[in-house]
Design an enzyme around this catalytic site. Structure first.
Site, PDB file in Angstrom:
ATOM      1  N   GLN A 593       0.776  -1.169   0.072  1.00 23.17           N
ATOM      2  CA  GLN A 593       0.008  -0.077  -0.051  1.00 23.17           C
ATOM      3  C   GLN A 593       0.993   1.431   0.076  1.00 23.17           C
ATOM      4  O   GLN A 593       0.408   2.278  -0.912  1.00 23.17           O
ATOM      5  CB  GLN A 593      -0.804  -0.111   1.175  1.00 23.17           C
ATOM      6  CG  GLN A 593      -2.037   0.958   1.229  1.00 23.17           C
ATOM      7  CD  GLN A 593      -3.130   0.756   2.186  1.00 23.17           C
ATOM      8  OE1 GLN A 593      -2.521   0.824   3.394  1.00 23.17           O
ATOM      9  NE2 GLN A 593      -4.241   0.747   1.951  1.00 23.17           N
ATOM     10  N   CYS A 594       2.080   1.501   0.614  1.00 17.67           N
ATOM     11  CA  CYS A 594       2.666   2.422   0.757  1.00 17.67           C
ATOM     12  C   CYS A 594       3.879   2.614   0.078  1.00 17.67           C
ATOM     13  O   CYS A 594       4.661   3.433  -0.250  1.00 17.67           O
ATOM     14  CB  CYS A 594       3.182   2.493   2.013  1.00 17.67           C
ATOM     15  SG  CYS A 594       4.287   1.072   2.625  1.00 17.67           S
TER      16      CYS A 594
END
Ligand SMILES: [Zn+2]
Lengths: 734, 207
Positions: A593-594
């Site tokens: 996600q990051c």
């Protein structure tokens, strides 16, 4: 030895014969002696070896094509062609063979084989197949043969004497083929009396005569422009043999006291002729029976073994033919083939394995894997792999690649859980999706993945669940609706984990891995976890807790901190962390996600996750196997496939992998006894507290909070976050 | 390098030569023409194999009495079963070598699995495969018939043909590529190539 008609008396007759040592004996005497009354049967009777039907795989393929493209619903009789051969080695049954070319009646017949023309009745239903009047079909065919005998056309074209009927029903949904052959033979009501016992040709003919016979036959073939002549006439002296076609009878035989006829004989038995002779003898009896004293029959057999040809084993004998009264009606006929039980009945062959494309795909996939076993890894237990039920939590880049590798291993049972829809950026990295799947807001990943898997391999048993996995620190108590939804999701996930053997954690957030880690640890399910950084990844198996029944795990004194850690003492994904999931600001673990990963990374990690699972399954102790480390690379591997590590940590920048192993952490926020205990006792009550609270709830519960305070005070590293795991953990969110 | 490859014309002439010898030896190879120039060599061999309980007939009980036939020989149930082995030699354009397709079926026409084929050919399948360098077998559609066959994959063919061809080349001996190849790969799948082929081939040199 002589084989006699009365089967029930066979033994007695044999005994009797051997006692009397007589070549020919009246059966009447025997029947009288045994006290049964079998009126009308007298003398030794000739017995014919019936045809066995032989169908090549290609025949059924061709029938299928014909049914689909030509016949469709047309049930009218069709003309087909089979053949028989007189060169078989001893021991093979007398066959009438139909191959894929059977429908090409004008096509060539294999060299030195005799063609046989038949009538195909292909019905549209099984009921019609069963209801077909077999007696009528046989009688119709017999009548045609009889007519040809009466009219004399059978003399010119004796091939009518060797005909067949094939009744079929093709169930093309199941690829089941029902069939029943008939080889019509007209019967003499009293049988045929043997005058001179069958003998092998070389006992009757001199070498010179045999050579002349062979030459005469070859000449006849050349004259007729074929390589096999089914019936022929013969005259011989001590050193010559002459032959003529059947139609030349009147010119060829001037003296009918004793005539010799030849038949191309597919039988290999030394005492019996094959079926083709039967109707010929009827023909001879009808036309010349009253004039003939005896008929000598040559069963012409012609085989080549190891390059050398021989007709020495042909059989010769003499019979006395009965006579037909003028204007006799068509004699009774027989010929429906018995099934292998020896009973009158049709046969069925199931060809789904070689005709159903789906079955073909399955068998090809299995064959590929079996070859791997046969050739390279003989002790590989493929069934263990194929029968493993895999639950894939996440159907993104990792999920797609894991699924494809599982299919490569022949895994049949694959279930996806994902709540995302396919977006435009996905298809290039997620190999189960296409551009089209992104349109209209995008299809559900879990559902689209199932659809694609089934397209790739219809034998797969795939299911998809479009659902969310509740996460720590992500409250579900906004309303009664959200709360009960979360409860349903938890129950669904618990059910899915129970139903599967291996749980793959392939999500794109760290928090979403927490709940399945807890449930799977509690249910003692094997967990394989894969997570990606930008150019680093971790693939690991979670420690598999000892079975509940054995109580607390006995400590193994031999295992040190980093080596020889047994499977039940291995850590989980959260064991290495000193913070609870749910706090994204302090989250230092890798998750997509990051960050964005190098595109090859998901394929590498996804493939490794599956290969790790397969290696674990091959270990006799499965998930309890001692973790292999990088040092074990030099040692004897524990499984036929090699090492069974705890973790594989990869560094794409260096194109390097390491195999660290670490112990379960007693303050782990996911797999520690206190967490599992709370989950098992309180269930959703406990879980909802975790979802609704901040990360400190789990940290307080497990004692991490206290640990932090102590650590900060002492300004030393926590003993568990050892150098190895710390230094190897890629930092993704920088 | 080019020595080990076979172009399609040479394949056909090689096959033609093999057919001539087969005719002489009354072996049963035939040439089955496909569309246009294509075609393949085909041979069917029958073998009687001791029955395996897993290979059962499918029967429907439908005893419709036919009048007892006193002249028909009724054979007792035999303990062996006959299998029909079908071998096709097809030219592989991609490997530029011959390729051996094969299948076996019961007299009903049901194709056997590879295990069944092998267990009927070699008693010890595993041993055989382990010691054989050319054992790459796949299930594929026959390129000309479109029906499923097993294929002894031609990817290794060049490897084992090279030394044979080179030796022959050095000794100025002509070699029938297809025949030489067949005598190596045939026995792996139960296809015997009589020794007489090599005897007659050395006596009848082409060109
Ligand atoms: Zn843990």
């Amino acid at each position: 030895m002589i084989i006699v008609v009365l089967m029930c008396l066979k033994l007695m007759v044999l005994l009797f014969f051997s006692l009397c040592n007589l070549a020919v004996l009246s059966v009447c005497e025997v029947t009288m002696a045994s006290g049964t009354s079998e009126a009308g049967s007298s003398d030794l009777k000739l017995q014919f070896a019936p045809f066995s039907s032989a169908l090549e795989a290609g025949f059924w393929h061709q029938l299928t094509q014909k049914k689909l493209n030509d016949y469709r619903l047309d049930e009218s009789p069709k003309c087909i062609k089979g053949y028989y051969y007189n060169g078989d080695p001893v021991g093979l049954p007398t066959r009438l063979t139909l191959e894929f070319s059977a429908f090409d009646v004008d096509g060539p017949t294999p060299v030195r084989c005799c063609p046989a023309i038949g009538t195909l009745y292909n019905t549209n239903t099984l009921d019609a197949f069963k209801a077909t009047d077999k007696k009528a079909l046989l009688e119709k065919e017999a009548k045609e043969i009889w007519d040809a005998i009466e009219s004399g056309t059978a003399l010119k074209d004796p091939s009518i004497l060797c005909r067949f009927i094939l009744l079929t029903f093709a169930d093309l949904k199941k690829y089941h083929f029902y069939y029943w052959f008939c080889f019509p033979a007209l019967c003499f009501s009293e049988g045929i009396k043997i005058v001179q016992q069958p003998s092998v040709l070389e006992q009757v003919f001199s070498a010179k005569q045999i050579a002349a016979l062979q030459e005469a036959y070859d000449d006849l073939c050349i004259k007729r422009g074929t390589t096999a002549v089914p019936y022929f006439l013969m005259k011989y002296t001590d050193d010559t043999v002459r032959m003529a076609p059947l139609g030349d009878w009147e010119a060829f035989f001037t003296d009918t006291k004793k005539v010799t006829v030849g038949v191309y004989d597919p039988c290999t038995l030394s005492q019996h002729p094959g079926w083709p002779l039967r109707n010929l003898l009827i023909l001879l009896a009808y036309r010349w029976g009253s004039k003939l004293d005896t008929v000598e029959v040559l069963c012409f057999r012609d085989r080549t073994m190891q390059g050398s040809r021989s007709i020495h084993h042909s059989v010769i004998f003499q019979v006395k033919l009965p006579t037909f009264a003028p204007n006799s009606a068509c004699p009774k006929s027989v010929g429906w083939e018995k099934n292998p039980k020896g009973a009158m009945g049709p046969r069925m062959v199931n060809l789904s394995e070689c005709m159903d494309p789906k079955r073909l795909a399955e068998s090809s996939v299995d064959l590929n894997l079996k070859l791997m076993r046969w050739r390279l890894v003989p002790s590989l237990d493929l069934d263990k792999v194929i029968n493993t039920k895999c639950l894939l939590l996440g159907a993104g880049t990792l999920g797609c690649n894991v699924a494809r590798t599982l299919m490569g291993w022949g895994v049949r049972h694959i279930t996806f859980v994902d709540n995302a829809k396919i977006s435009y950026s996905n298809p290039v990295r997620q190999p189960l999706y296409e551009f089209e799947d992104c349109l209209g807001g995008g299809k559900s990943k879990a559902m689209a993945a199932v659809e694609r898997l089934t397209k790739i391999f219809p034998g797969v048993n795939a299911e998809g669940y479009n659902m969310s996995i509740p996460m720590p620190g992500h409250p579900v108590n906004f309303s009664q609706t959200t709360l009960s939804q979360a409860q349903r999701d938890v129950e669904q996930l618990e059910k899915l984990i129970s139903e599967h053997d291996v749980v793959f954690l392939l999500m794109d957030t760290r928090e979403s891995r927490w709940l399945p880690t807890v449930i799977a640890a509690s249910k003692r399910k094997l967990v394989v976890n894969a997570a990606l950084g930008f150019d680093t990844f971790v693939v690991m198996r979670h420690g598999l807790k000892k079975p509940l029944v054995t109580g607390s795990a006995p400590s193994v004194p031999g295992s040190s901190l980093f080596s020889n850690i047994p499977g039940h003492k291995l850590g989980c994904y959260f064991c290495n962390d000193v913070v609870a999931p749910g706090d994204s600001t302090r989250d230092r673990t890798l998750d997509q996600q990051c960050t964005v990963s190098r595109p090859g990374l998901a394929m590498i990690a996804g493939a490794l996750a599956v290969e790790m699972m397969v290696s674990i399954l091959q270990h006799t102790e499965g998930g309890y196997a001692v973790a292999s480390s990088s040092d074990d690379r030099m040692n004897e591997p524990p499984t036929s496939l090699g090492l069974v590590p705890h973790q594989i940590r990869g560094f794409l920048s260096r194109f390097d992998n390491v195999l660290p192993a670490s112990l379960a952490f007693d303050k782990c926020t996911a797999c520690s006894p206190i967490v599992l205990d709370h989950y098992e006792r309180e269930g959703f009550q406990f879980l909802s507290k975790v979802f609704n609270s901040s990360h400190s709830f789990l940290e307080d519960l497990t004692g991490l909070t206290l640990l932090h305070q102590e650590t900060q005070a002492a300004e030393v590293n926590h003993p568990h976050t050892n150098m190895y795991t710390n230094s190897c953990r890629p930092n993704s969110c920088s | 390098m080019s020595l080990c490859l076979l172009d399609e014309d040479s394949f056909r002439s090689s096959c033609k030569l093999l057919l001539q010898q087969s005719e002489e030896l009354r072996d049963s190879w035939t040439w089955e023409p496909g569309s246009s120039e294509e075609g393949y060599l085909k041979k069917i061999a029958l073998k009687s194999v001791v029955i395996d309980s897993s290979l059962k007939w499918n029967l429907i009980d439908d005893d419709e009495g036919e009048a007892a036939d006193v002249c028909g020989l009724s054979e007792g149930s035999s303990s062996s079963q006959v299998f029909q082995y079908e071998y096709h030699i097809v030219y592989s354009c991609s490997y530029r070598t011959p390729a051996l397709y094969f299948r076996a079926c019961t007299l009903e026409g049901r194709s056997l699995s590879l295990e069944e084929v092998w267990s009927s050919v070699h008693p010890n399948l595993r041993l055989r495969l382990k010691h054989c360098p050319l054992n790459t077998i796949t299930q594929q559609e026959h390129p000309l018939l479109g029906q499923p066959f097993f294929l002894l994959h031609p990817c290794r063919t060049q490897d084992f043909m090279r030394p044979v061809l080179q030796a022959a080349h050095q000794q100025n001996r002509s070699v029938n590529y297809v025949l030489t190849w067949l005598s190596v790969v045939g026995p792996l799948v139960g296809l015997d190539v009589p020794l007489h082929y090599s005897i007659s081939s050395s006596s009848t040199k082409p060109d």
